[in-house]
Design an enzyme around this catalytic site. Structure first.
Site, PDB file in Angstrom:
ATOM      1  N   GLY A  26       0.830  -1.192   0.000  1.00 36.18           N
ATOM      2  CA  GLY A  26       0.000   0.000   0.000  1.00 36.18           C
ATOM      3  C   GLY A  26       0.864   1.241   0.000  1.00 36.18           C
ATOM      4  N   HIS A 107       4.959   0.511  12.993  1.00 35.89           N
ATOM      5  CA  HIS A 107       4.160   1.030  14.108  1.00 35.89           C
ATOM      6  C   HIS A 107       4.132  -0.061  15.167  1.00 35.89           C
ATOM      7  CE1 HIS A 107       1.234   3.089  16.479  1.00 35.89           C
ATOM      8  NE2 HIS A 107       0.173   2.432  16.049  1.00 35.89           N
ATOM      9  N   GLY A 133       3.425   7.358   2.624  1.00 32.43           N
ATOM     10  CA  GLY A 133       4.277   6.673   1.667  1.00 32.43           C
ATOM     11  C   GLY A 133       4.641   7.486   0.449  1.00 32.43           C
ATOM     12  N   ASP A 190       1.961   8.155  19.059  1.00 30.07           N
ATOM     13  CA  ASP A 190       1.300   8.111  17.760  1.00 30.07           C
ATOM     14  C   ASP A 190      -0.214   8.045  17.933  1.00 30.07           C
ATOM     15  OD1 ASP A 190       1.777   7.554  14.686  1.00 30.07           O
ATOM     16  OD2 ASP A 190       0.248   6.130  15.325  1.00 30.07           O
ATOM     17  N   GLU A 230     -10.363  26.624   4.748  1.00 28.22           N
ATOM     18  CA  GLU A 230      -9.196  27.478   4.973  1.00 28.22           C
ATOM     19  C   GLU A 230      -8.203  26.874   5.970  1.00 28.22           C
ATOM     20  OE1 GLU A 230     -10.140  31.552   5.736  1.00 28.22           O
ATOM     21  OE2 GLU A 230     -11.560  31.676   4.060  1.00 28.22           O
ATOM     22  N   SER A 251      -2.912  38.003   9.570  1.00 34.33           N
ATOM     23  CA  SER A 251      -3.139  39.401   9.938  1.00 34.33           C
ATOM     24  C   SER A 251      -3.003  39.585  11.449  1.00 34.33           C
ATOM     25  CB  SER A 251      -4.538  39.842   9.500  1.00 34.33           C
ATOM     26  OG  SER A 251      -5.531  39.212  10.297  1.00 34.33           O
TER      27      SER A 251
END
Length: 342
Positions: A26, A107, A133, A190, A230, A251
Site C-alpha cells: 500500500g 508502528h 508513503g 502516535d 481554509e 493578519s
C-alpha cells in the site's frame, strides 16, 4: 535530548547478503520496496493476490504470497494495517521465521499491546517514517528523505540496532535524520496524536465550529469555508514555519484573536480530557476496545462512520469541492503515487 542518526553515523553494508521481504504494498509498502531496491537491497514483496500483487509486479519487484516471502527473507517488514497484522502474522509469517531473522514493523501497536508475540530467537525492531508513503517515495527520488523513528524491542543477534539504522538509511530516512525511541513511546504518542489532535481533536473542532455558525443562522457554505476549507492554509504555514511562523504570516487581527480566544476554546478542561485520552491509551483501554470492535465486525465503527459521512458539513463540502477542481487534482495525483491501500 533525543538521539538522531544521519547517513554518516550508520555502518555500511549491514544489509548486504540479506533478503528483505516487504509485506503489503500500500502507501508505505510501495515506498519502502522501491526505495530499498534503488538502494541496492535485495528486496521481495509479499502480498495477497489482487491489484496490489499486480502493481508490485508492474513496478518490477519479485512478488510472492506472504507465506512464501516470509520463508525466503532474512528481514520481514510488516506494512499491513494494524487490524490485519495479527491474523496474517499467525497464519502466514510466524512459521516462516528462522532463528536470527528480523521481524520489523512501522508502528508498534501489535507488539506493544501483545497481539503479536514474536519468537524469542528473532530480532524485533521498528522503523517508522514520519510521513505518508507517497512523501517517503517522492523525497527519496529527489535525493532527500523523510525523518524516521527506530526502536529495538528484541535484540537476539546483537545487530538489531545496526539493521534498523541500515534499513532506515536505505529508505532515505537518514538523509533527514533517524530518531531513537521505544515501542512504548512510539505507539502511545502516535495514538495520542491521532486521537487528541490530528484526527479526533481536529475533526471535532471543525464540526463544532461549523455547527456554531450554522446554528447561529449563518450560511453553511460560508461556515464550511471558514472552519474547514481554509484550515489547509493555516496548517501549511504551521507545517513549514511552526506556530510563530504561521502567526507572522496572518493578519494582526487574526493573531490577536488567536491569543485571546484560542485559550477560551481549548482550555484546561480540554487538556484534562486529553489526559484522560492518554490514560486510556497507556493502560490499554483503547487498544482493547479497538481489538474487540474488529472481532465483532465493527458495528460501532461502521455506524458512526455512516452517520459522520452524512453530517451537514460533508453534504455542503461535496458540493463546494465540485467548484474547486484543483482540490481533486491533488488527490488524484497522490492516489496514483500511493497505489493500493494494502
Amino acid at each position: 535530548m533525543v538521539k538522531v542518526y544521519y547517513n554518516g553515523d550508520i555502518k555500511e553494508n549491514v544489509l548486504a547478503g540479506k533478503k528483505v521481504a516487504v509485506i503489503g504494498y500500500g502507501s508505505q509498502g510501495h515506498a519502502h520496496a522501491l526505495n530499498l531496491k534503488e538502494s541496492g537491497v535485495d528486496v521481495i514483496v509479499g502480498v495477497r493476490k489482487g491489484k496490489s500483487f499486480a502493481k508490485a509486479e508492474e513496478d518490477g519487484h519479485q512478488v510472492f504470497t506472504v507465506r512464501e516471502a516470509a520463508e525466503q527473507a532474512d528481514i520481514v517488514m510488516v506494512l499491513l494495517p494494524d487490524e490485519q497484522q495479527q491474523k496474517v502474522y499467525e497464519a502466514e509469517i510466524k512459521d516462516g521465521l528462522q532463528a536470527g531473522n528480523s521481524l520489523v514493523f512501522a508502528h508498534g501497536f501489535n507488539v506493544h499491546f501483545h497481539q503479536i508475540v514474536p519468537p524469542a530467537d528473532v530480532d524485533v525492531f521498528l522503523v517508522a517514517p514520519k510521513g505518508p508513503g507517497h512523501l517517503v517515495r517522492r523525497t527519496f527520488e529527489q535525493g532527500a528523505g523523510v525523518p524516521a523513528l527506530f526502536a529495538i524491542y528484541q535484540d537476539v543477534t546483537g545487530e538489531a540496532k545496526d539493521k534498523a539504522l541500515a534499513y532506515a538509511k536505505a529508505i532515505g530516512g537518514a538523509r533527514a535524520g533517524v530518531l531513537e525511541t521505544t515501542f512504548k513511546e512510539e505507539t502511545e504518542t502516535d495514538l495520542f496524536g491521532e486521537q487528541a489532535v490530528l484526527c479526533g481533536g481536529l475533526t471535532s473542532l471543525v464540526k463544532a465550529g461549523f455547527e456554531t455558525l450554522t446554528e447561529a443562522g449563518y450560511q453553511p457554505e460560508l461556515a464550511y469555508f471558514e472552519c474547514l476549507h481554509e484550515l489547509k492554509l493555516i496548517v501549511d504555514l504551521m507545517y513549514e514555519e511552526g506556530l510563530a511562523g504561521m502567526r507572522y504570516s496572518i493578519s494582526d487581527t487574526a493573531q490577536w484573536g488567536d491569543f485571546v480566544s484560542g485559550p477560551r476554546v481549548v482550555d484546561e478542561k480540554v487538556k484534562e480530557s486529553m489526559k484522560e485520552v492518554l490514560k486510556d491509551i497507556q493502560n490499554g483501554t483503547f487498544a482493547k476496545e479497538w481489538i474487540v470492535e474488529n472481532q465483532v465486525n465493527r458495528p460501532r465503527f461502521n455506524a458512526i462512520n455512516a452517520s459522520e459521512n452524512e453530517h451537514q458539513i460533508e453534504v455542503v463540502g461535496r458540493k463546494l469541492r465540485e467548484m474547486m477542481p484543483f482540490v481533486k487534482q491533488g488527490k488524484k495525483k497522490e492516489a496514483v503515487v500511493a497505489g493500493a491501500k494494502n
